[in-house]
Scaffold this motif. Structure first.
Motif, PDB file in Angstrom:
ATOM      1  N   ALA A 195      22.964   6.316 -16.674  1.00  0.00           N
ATOM      2  CA  ALA A 195      21.121   5.734 -16.049  1.00  0.00           C
ATOM      3  C   ALA A 195      21.080   4.031 -15.304  1.00  0.00           C
ATOM      4  N   LEU A 196      22.299   3.428 -15.460  1.00  0.00           N
ATOM      5  CA  LEU A 196      22.270   2.243 -15.018  1.00  0.00           C
ATOM      6  C   LEU A 196      22.955   2.279 -13.633  1.00  0.00           C
ATOM      7  N   ALA A 197      24.052   3.114 -13.473  1.00  0.00           N
ATOM      8  CA  ALA A 197      24.638   3.919 -12.340  1.00  0.00           C
ATOM      9  C   ALA A 197      23.849   4.043 -11.051  1.00  0.00           C
ATOM     10  N   GLU A 198      23.633   4.724 -11.439  1.00  0.00           N
ATOM     11  CA  GLU A 198      22.567   5.547 -11.169  1.00  0.00           C
ATOM     12  C   GLU A 198      21.056   4.809 -10.771  1.00  0.00           C
ATOM     13  N   LYS A 199      20.579   4.023 -11.124  1.00  0.00           N
ATOM     14  CA  LYS A 199      19.580   3.619 -10.916  1.00  0.00           C
ATOM     15  C   LYS A 199      20.226   2.345  -9.876  1.00  0.00           C
ATOM     16  N   GLU A 200      21.181   1.752  -9.933  1.00  0.00           N
ATOM     17  CA  GLU A 200      22.874   1.096  -8.729  1.00  0.00           C
ATOM     18  C   GLU A 200      23.223   1.623  -7.258  1.00  0.00           C
ATOM     19  N   VAL A 201      22.901   3.144  -7.191  1.00  0.00           N
ATOM     20  CA  VAL A 201      22.820   3.934  -6.715  1.00  0.00           C
ATOM     21  C   VAL A 201      21.763   4.237  -5.534  1.00  0.00           C
ATOM     22  N   LYS A 202      20.499   4.064  -6.740  1.00  0.00           N
ATOM     23  CA  LYS A 202      18.759   4.379  -5.730  1.00  0.00           C
ATOM     24  C   LYS A 202      18.705   3.401  -5.231  1.00  0.00           C
ATOM     25  N   ARG A 203      19.569   1.863  -5.275  1.00  0.00           N
ATOM     26  CA  ARG A 203      18.815   0.505  -5.376  1.00  0.00           C
ATOM     27  C   ARG A 203      19.888  -0.034  -3.892  1.00  0.00           C
ATOM     28  N   PHE A 204      21.367   1.151  -3.525  1.00  0.00           N
ATOM     29  CA  PHE A 204      21.775   0.491  -2.462  1.00  0.00           C
ATOM     30  C   PHE A 204      20.884   1.412  -1.215  1.00  0.00           C
ATOM     31  N   LEU A 205      20.758   3.606  -2.096  1.00  0.00           N
ATOM     32  CA  LEU A 205      20.148   3.757  -0.990  1.00  0.00           C
ATOM     33  C   LEU A 205      18.519   3.147  -0.683  1.00  0.00           C
ATOM     34  N   PHE A 206      17.809   3.015  -1.121  1.00  0.00           N
ATOM     35  CA  PHE A 206      16.682   1.729  -0.677  1.00  0.00           C
ATOM     36  C   PHE A 206      16.955   0.918   0.382  1.00  0.00           C
ATOM     37  N   ALA A 207      17.047  -0.114   0.156  1.00  0.00           N
ATOM     38  CA  ALA A 207      17.696  -0.960   1.119  1.00  0.00           C
ATOM     39  C   ALA A 207      18.599  -0.068   1.847  1.00  0.00           C
ATOM     40  N   ARG A 208      19.631   0.485   2.541  1.00  0.00           N
ATOM     41  CA  ARG A 208      20.510   0.948   3.632  1.00  0.00           C
ATOM     42  C   ARG A 208      19.493   2.165   3.694  1.00  0.00           C
ATOM     43  N   VAL A 209      19.508   2.865   3.270  1.00  0.00           N
ATOM     44  CA  VAL A 209      18.757   4.002   4.198  1.00  0.00           C
ATOM     45  C   VAL A 209      16.936   4.528   3.933  1.00  0.00           C
ATOM     46  N   TYR A 210      16.189   4.588   2.805  1.00  0.00           N
ATOM     47  CA  TYR A 210      15.071   4.337   2.973  1.00  0.00           C
ATOM     48  C   TYR A 210      14.184   3.394   3.807  1.00  0.00           C
TER      49      TYR A 210
END
Length: 287
Positions: A195-210
């Motif tokens: 769950a923590l790892a997936e949050k890091e993925v989402k944080r990355f996508l938020f900054a880089r994509v969304y």
């Protein structure tokens, strides 16, 4: 759409899905909707968890407010146990949705040039996968490298969910589907570590994509199309085609706004652009 509908009980996409399958689809002579099973409707509405606490107060993203119109309206007709977790199948669908979104957005983002493969090393979970891929397939062409990274991220997340779900279900030892609903927590999901790892993925996508400038520019144009259409139909609801423009004279402002919302929410991207082009002379080019 939520902004447009703010004076009229707002808009929520999950709630709109419920409205589509219980009201807007009209396939049967005796009733509206698709006559779906209770479990399907329950999972559609609360696949991410309960919507109400034990006292009937909205929780989660609806805390301090009220449930979306479509959900509260349907709740008067059928009790979907909005204060419990959904069944196991709905929980599995919800986590599968999260995994799929992460994987597709990583794939789409790197192929669209919003970030480079090497940028993924910022996320420990992805960095570990990159190390494995590069060690096993040195010099792999970039397109295959991307596929391998995405494929392995899906595999690791799915395997984690399976292990966690098997452990949770074994511990609970449910004797019925309702035992899962009444467990007081989700049973099908990530381990704490994943769950923590997936949050890091989402944080990355938020900054880089969304929140990428190119993506935000398109989102702004899309929002303008939706708002333009909503306001145009508000000023002249008869501009909507049959059967959406039938019986408008008997509707109040809120019912008319809901009719307009239903119409726009059901549009494909292409149709919304074409409809905007029909009604306006300055339709933005979305590239």
């Amino acid at each position: 759409m939520h902004e447009c509908m703010a004076p009229f009980d707002g808009f929520d996409h999950n709630a709109q899905s419920l409205r589509v399958v219980t009201h807007l689809e009209q396939r049967y002579a005796e009733f509206d909707g698709l006559n779906l099973a209770w479990e399907t409707l329950e999972g559609l509405v609360k696949h991410n968890g309960p919507l109400l606490d034990s006292d009937g107060n909205p929780i989660g993203k609806f805390k301090g407010g009220r449930l979306p119109f479509a959900i509260s309206e349907y709740a008067d007709k059928q009790d979907l146990l909005l204060d419990t977790w959904p069944g196991g199948e709905a929980q599995a669908a919800a986590i599968a949705d999260d995994i799929a979104y992460d994987a597709h957005d990583l794939d789409d983002g790197v192929r669209a040039g919003l970030f480079a493969v090497e940028d993924m090393r910022e996320v420990p979970f992805l960095a570990d996968i990159l190390v494995d891929v590069d060690r096993k397939y040195p010099g792999l062409e970039e397109s295959r490298r991307i596929h391998e990274i995405v494929r392995r991220s899906i595999t690791r997340m799915v395997e984690d969910v399976i292990r966690e779900a098997v452990g949770n279900i074994s511990e609970l030892d449910p004797q019925s589907a309702n035992d899962i609903r009444m467990a007081g927590r989700g049973l099908v999901g990530f381990s704490d570590e994943m769950a923590l790892a997936e949050k890091e993925v989402k944080r990355f996508l938020f900054a880089r994509v969304y929140r990428h400038a190119d993506v935000l520019a398109v989102r702004k144009l899309v929002a303008r199309i939706v708002k333009d259409l909503f306001r145009k139909y508000q000023s002249d609801p008869e501009l909507m085609p049959h059967p959406w423009n039938v019986g408008l004279g008997s509707l109040g402002d809120t019912e008319t706004a809901r009719r307009i919302c239903d119409y726009i929410a059901g549009m494909t991207d292409r149709y919304a652009i074409e409809e905007h082009r029909r009604l306006f002379d300055d339709t933005p080019d979305l590239g």
